[in-house]
Design a protein around this motif. Sequence first.
Motif, short mmCIF file in Angstrom:
data_model
loop_
_atom_site.label_atom_id
_atom_site.label_comp_id
_atom_site.label_asym_id
_atom_site.label_seq_id
_atom_site.Cartn_x
_atom_site.Cartn_y
_atom_site.Cartn_z
N VAL A 46 2.60 4.78 10.98
CA VAL A 46 1.52 4.22 11.79
C VAL A 46 2.05 3.18 12.77
O VAL A 46 1.28 2.46 13.40
N ALA A 47 3.37 3.10 12.88
CA ALA A 47 4.02 2.24 13.87
C ALA A 47 5.43 2.80 14.07
O ALA A 47 5.82 3.76 13.40
N ARG A 48 6.16 2.22 14.99
CA ARG A 48 7.51 2.70 15.25
C ARG A 48 8.43 2.41 14.06
O ARG A 48 8.27 1.40 13.38
N VAL A 49 9.38 3.32 13.85
CA VAL A 49 10.33 3.19 12.75
C VAL A 49 11.72 3.48 13.30
O VAL A 49 11.92 4.46 14.03
N SER A 81 5.83 -13.88 12.11
CA SER A 81 4.47 -13.58 12.56
C SER A 81 3.88 -12.44 11.74
O SER A 81 2.72 -12.50 11.31
N LEU A 82 4.70 -11.41 11.50
CA LEU A 82 4.23 -10.26 10.72
C LEU A 82 3.85 -10.67 9.31
O LEU A 82 2.79 -10.28 8.80
N GLN A 83 4.70 -11.44 8.67
CA GLN A 83 4.43 -11.84 7.28
C GLN A 83 3.17 -12.69 7.20
O GLN A 83 2.38 -12.57 6.25
N THR A 84 2.95 -13.54 8.18
CA THR A 84 1.74 -14.36 8.20
C THR A 84 0.49 -13.48 8.31
O THR A 84 -0.50 -13.67 7.58
N SER A 85 0.56 -12.51 9.23
CA SER A 85 -0.60 -11.61 9.41
C SER A 85 -0.84 -10.76 8.17
O SER A 85 -1.99 -10.55 7.76
N ARG A 143 -2.24 -7.12 15.43
CA ARG A 143 -1.01 -7.91 15.50
C ARG A 143 0.09 -7.32 14.63
O ARG A 143 1.26 -7.30 15.01
N CYS A 144 -0.30 -6.87 13.44
CA CYS A 144 0.70 -6.27 12.54
C CYS A 144 1.36 -5.07 13.18
O CYS A 144 2.59 -4.92 13.14
N ARG A 145 0.55 -4.22 13.78
CA ARG A 145 1.13 -3.04 14.41
C ARG A 145 2.06 -3.42 15.55
O ARG A 145 3.15 -2.87 15.71
N ALA A 146 1.64 -4.38 16.37
CA ALA A 146 2.48 -4.81 17.49
C ALA A 146 3.81 -5.38 16.98
O ALA A 146 4.88 -5.09 17.53
N GLY A 183 -8.00 2.12 9.00
CA GLY A 183 -7.44 3.35 8.45
C GLY A 183 -6.03 3.62 8.92
O GLY A 183 -5.33 4.47 8.37
N GLN A 184 -5.59 2.89 9.96
CA GLN A 184 -4.25 3.06 10.51
C GLN A 184 -3.32 1.91 10.11
O GLN A 184 -2.24 1.74 10.68
N LEU A 185 -3.73 1.13 9.14
CA LEU A 185 -2.95 -0.02 8.69
C LEU A 185 -1.77 0.44 7.83
O LEU A 185 -1.88 1.42 7.08
N ALA A 186 -0.65 -0.29 7.94
CA ALA A 186 0.50 -0.03 7.05
C ALA A 186 0.21 -0.70 5.71
O ALA A 186 0.73 -1.77 5.39
N TRP A 187 -0.61 -0.06 4.91
CA TRP A 187 -1.12 -0.68 3.68
C TRP A 187 -0.02 -1.07 2.71
O TRP A 187 -0.12 -2.11 2.03
#
Length: 851
Positions: free
Chosen positions: A789-792, A594-598, A570-573, A625-629
């Motif tokens: 690890v996601a669009r920027v 939604s992002l902040q909740t996840s 969900r975070c990546r989406a 390993g692909q998470l925006a840590w």
Amino acid sequence: MAVDVEDGLSRARRVHAKAVTDGRFGHAARAIRGLNRALTIAEQADVPAAELDSFAAEVWLTLAVIEAEVHGVERGLQAIAEAARRAGGIADPALKVRVHSNHGFIASRAGKLDLAMEQLQLALAMIDHATPHDRFAILLNTANLNLYRGEVSAARGLLTRAAAVAEAEDLNYGRFMALHNLGYTEFLGGNLPAALAAMDTAARIDVDVSRGIWALDRARILMEAGLIREADDTLAEAARIFAADRQVQDHGEVEVARAECALASGDVAAARRFAGRARDRFRRRGNTIWTRTAELVLLQGDLAAGRPGLRLAPVAQRLATQLDADGLVVRGETAALIGVEALLAAGLIVDASAALERLDREVRNQPITAQLHSGYVHAAVDAASGRTTAASRRIRRTLGQLARYQASFGSIDLRTASAVHGRRLAELDITLALQRARPASVFAAAEQARAVTSRLPAVRPPDDPVAAELLAELRQTVEALRTAEHDKSLARKRRDLERRIVARSWTLTGTGAVERAASLDETRAGLADRGRTLISYVQAGGNLAAVTVGERSRLYELGPAAPVIELARRCRADLDVLAQSQLPEVIRTAVRASLQTSLSALDAALLGPLQVDGPLVIVSTGMLGQLAWASLPSLRGRSIVVAPSATKWLKSTTVRTGGPVSVTAVVGPDLGRGTDEASAVGAAWGGKSKILAGDRSSCAAFTSAMSSTTVLHVAAHGVHQPENPLFSSVRMVDGPVFAHELDRSARAPEHVVLSACEVGLATIRPGDEALGLASVLLHLGTRSVIAGVARVGDDIAADTMAAYHRKLAAGADSSAALAEALFEADTDVTPPFVNFGAAWAANLETASPVA
């Protein structure tokens, strides 16, 4: 009315010759029609009985082989009996040797292995009387029978003789078949790169022969290499060929192989469907050995589907006994091991242990999959019997075998793909370590299992002009698809080119060397030197756990993995949506919430129980390993690196203490702020950098910079290709640069910054092997990669990267510089950049521009 004798026989012989050719090249239905017509023409001619019998015997010999393939074994054996009857009174040794040869071939296809060997040995004893084609066939078929029974050395000698006959007699189809089968011999001997090289050489021989068997055997090699999707695609093509030519036996063998592919990919329903269809085909043909082989795969599917072990164990034991009696020792052992697993599943530990003790024996020429299966079952019995230490030792030894197997490949594609075979072993090892609840055991199990490719030396392929031409063609095709993305013919061409390019790398041989996994003490010392704490996440039995390594090591149970992985998705989406510059504010607000909740939920699940402070090294599992840590609330502003393993981090973590540093910034086309971004990089390094933009930012310039610069910054559009990750790319002025072609670089930059969208993503193959642009760079020797690890958004990327390089050039290491740049970014969402590998730092006093 009788026809003229000479005319009738000559016509019949011409029709027969054409039918022989059709049959040899796999056109069975056409051949049968021609053979029956040849018999009719000859029988209508006024021919002396001996002459008619001689000709009819030849026709029946050919017909026997094809009838057996199309209509079943009994029809073939009836035809061979008629051929033998016709040849019985004729003093022609060449004809008699052909009777034995064809009888042996039909018997082998029917699974009557003893009869087949008896007839082929009779043919070998008379081989000097055979025609060139028959000499070749006798040698080839006897070799194939030896291969089927696992007698690799004997088969290799016979195939070498067959190849010599084909060469001496200029039999082009013989060259193809001998080389193809020699490749299969290399496969059974464990040398997959050599096997694929021989198969590819055979495929390039210009001969009108059916490629179905070639495709089937090549698919079996690809399965053993772990390339399950590629194997199944090849098998689907073989099935189409065999169905068109009515090759029922071979079609059934394809279905068995497709069932094995489905099992390897976890599709149990498909596996049982394919195996069941194959079993029914073989039963109708009366082929008992292949019926049992299909039943063996069906049994594996039943076990994987959770059918009661008490029902499966007796079936497995029966199959094991029957396959052993057939001389198929490897398959017999597989059946017996499945029986042991079934007993374990039923809770009958003592019975399982006793069955395994009865089974223990040395089986020669076992493929790696069989070796790993045996190791897993032995370890599972040890563990169930309370011998957990012995189980772990056995698992480590067996995973060591797999690592050496992976090291035999020079292709990173094969190295990562083959990890699929160790999946169950690795999970069992981690499960046992978690049961012991000792951080050191869990750490050791994770390091032994994960990312084995990071412990293998990179192999530089030789120059390949053909691959270079194919890459150029692929570049043009990808560029054409940018303006015609729905063009199906271009999309098919792209897939075909990618397949042909990567297949050329599969023949590259590795060094066989595997570096030892880092110990907990070595890792702790390295962390202390650098003031960091390491978190190693592991997954087993559907649950997550973490080991923290600092002054002390601790183990934490984190609960079910599935909801955490879903939160990461969900975070990546949400990050991808928020990267759109024209997004309506009402939607942006909802997605941001939604992002902040996840992110908060992920923070609580992954970091809340750990309570770790300071700079971190994160070694993760699967898509985590692909998470925006850096976006997690508790990690904002923290120095973080994400590594494929502690071993890889320790190896890559050396910080520069001097020496010249060169910096190159490459700007791809159609990037609004690309030139500004590159200029900011140059300014940060005091003008001592090189900028490649416009016509200078070609693919050739990119690969040249790979070999000549210390720090490579890439401001370009990029894409991760999940289905074919080695063709993830960044776009230059003349087309994309693919991850695959970076293997050709003589060396890799120490530090690479990819400000392109999502090129930090990787496809996670079974065995926790990540494959994508960033992971390829790390494999090639780059110590540190910054990637998204996601669009920027372009503006955010440009501003963040300018700030990052200013801090890096001022002396901060890459992880600290990135943490500060992300924390200071003028945006309500932390840009999803990650420092992969290790931290990197430079000594500016000796920095110099690129020549």
